[in-house]
Design an enzyme around this catalytic site. Sequence first.
Site, PDB file in Angstrom:
ATOM      1  N   ASP A 160     -27.271 -11.000  35.098  1.00 57.97           N
ATOM      2  CA  ASP A 160     -26.850 -10.318  35.692  1.00 57.97           C
ATOM      3  C   ASP A 160     -28.391  -9.815  36.661  1.00 57.97           C
ATOM      4  O   ASP A 160     -29.180 -11.162  36.661  1.00 57.97           O
ATOM      5  CB  ASP A 160     -27.289  -8.743  35.381  1.00 57.97           C
ATOM      6  CG  ASP A 160     -28.409  -8.097  34.532  1.00 57.97           C
ATOM      7  OD1 ASP A 160     -29.129  -9.631  33.998  1.00 57.97           O
ATOM      8  OD2 ASP A 160     -28.373  -7.298  33.699  1.00 57.97           O
TER       9      ASP A 160
ATOM     10  N   GLU B 143     -20.124  -1.022  31.140  1.00 50.47           N
ATOM     11  CA  GLU B 143     -20.669  -2.246  32.056  1.00 50.47           C
ATOM     12  C   GLU B 143     -20.846  -2.041  33.836  1.00 50.47           C
ATOM     13  O   GLU B 143     -21.774  -1.793  34.427  1.00 50.47           O
ATOM     14  CB  GLU B 143     -20.029  -3.371  32.626  1.00 50.47           C
ATOM     15  CG  GLU B 143     -20.942  -4.170  30.831  1.00 50.47           C
ATOM     16  CD  GLU B 143     -22.270  -4.369  31.174  1.00 50.47           C
ATOM     17  OE1 GLU B 143     -22.609  -4.720  32.027  1.00 50.47           O
ATOM     18  OE2 GLU B 143     -22.830  -4.131  29.841  1.00 50.47           O
TER      19      GLU B 143
ATOM     20  N   TYR C  66     -19.870 -11.396  36.696  1.00 49.66           N
ATOM     21  CA  TYR C  66     -20.379 -10.794  35.812  1.00 49.66           C
ATOM     22  C   TYR C  66     -20.067 -10.074  35.311  1.00 49.66           C
ATOM     23  O   TYR C  66     -20.263  -9.972  33.926  1.00 49.66           O
ATOM     24  CB  TYR C  66     -21.875 -10.611  36.495  1.00 49.66           C
ATOM     25  CG  TYR C  66     -22.410  -9.016  35.520  1.00 49.66           C
ATOM     26  CD1 TYR C  66     -23.622  -9.565  34.920  1.00 49.66           C
ATOM     27  CD2 TYR C  66     -22.825  -8.036  35.786  1.00 49.66           C
ATOM     28  CE1 TYR C  66     -23.787  -8.599  33.751  1.00 49.66           C
ATOM     29  CE2 TYR C  66     -23.148  -6.994  35.104  1.00 49.66           C
ATOM     30  CZ  TYR C  66     -23.426  -7.586  34.230  1.00 49.66           C
ATOM     31  OH  TYR C  66     -24.412  -6.613  33.197  1.00 49.66           O
TER      32      TYR C  66
END
Length: 353
Positions: free
Chosen positions: A135, A34, A117
């Site tokens: 996102d 990520e 997020y």
Amino acid sequence: MEDFVMTLRRWYAENKRDLPWRNTPDPYYIWLSEIILQQTRVNQGLPYYLKFIENFPDVSSLASASEDQVLKLWQGLGYYSRARNLHHAAKQIVNFHEGKFPGKYDEILALKGIGDYTAAAIASFAFGQPYPVVDGNVFRFLARFSGNQTSIDTTTGKKEFSRLALELLDREDPGNHNQAMMEIGATVCLPVNPRCSLCPFQGGCVAFQEDQIEMLPLRTKKTNIRHRYLHYLVYLDGDHTWIRKRSGKDIWTGLYEFPLIETESNVIIDRNAIGLHAEVRFDISKEYRHILSHQKLITRFYIIDSAPDPSMKEKGYFSVQTCDLVHFAMPQLLVKFLRHDPVSPVLTATVNN
Ligand code: SF4
């Protein structure tokens, strides 16, 4: 909502890309992927992900690495604060969670460099918790699907789209649902020329039905780009050159660079301005342009066959063998110069070896 969830489930089962971080519930690997994929395309990020898990197979090995090692591995990926935060957070996990990745959303969110997020992504992918991930790709998909005309870069917009994402969330399988939302945004609901004919939501998509695809999502802010003019002095002092580690809050903190002069406008530095005698070689490279998210860097390199003024040491510069430069993490702009500029054959050979 059930229709939405079932349609998305079916579409994802048939269309998901096989990416290594999707085949593991390990929060460390999910976290790495990520962070690497923020502001980075999958094709560019994948080799970095593989390098990181090979060199640092778990949180402890990342925490015990030096910052120089981490930045060297990150070299070329940009947004270097991501790497420094990753390293810092690995140490937090070792120091405060006995090396075990925390499983609670708030604990994940407290780690350096992790925002809403990323915390939602880790909590849902690794721990199956019902947090929606929104996102950039998901914002775009949701804005078009719902026809919502609130700007996505406002506080109200963020709240509205997060609320919608939560309403649509598949609570039985939030991890795969979030992955699917990101995937459809990344591969079908593209920023330009979305592939609506392949989209399973075409029938219910407001933007498609009302011909508003090109205007959504809305944004209010314009990005101001700052122009900076950098002049790097590349001293060739026998088989040595001079560099320093950047510090402070500017770009590229922790990376190494040649002696730098920054000017307010696009001028060329004269040899007299740096006190060079007429007989010393002084070659000037072509202009290199490098774009960062909010800055445009217009840069020249000056090759100087001489040792620098001794006062250079007081500014933090030190001498290294040119053949050792390859071991220092440098901004991609400098690496590009070292690889390609014909005025520095010694350095070119060093980096290309
Ligand atoms: Fe996006 Fe087109 Fe699907 Fe609407 S129909 S969600 S615009 S890909």
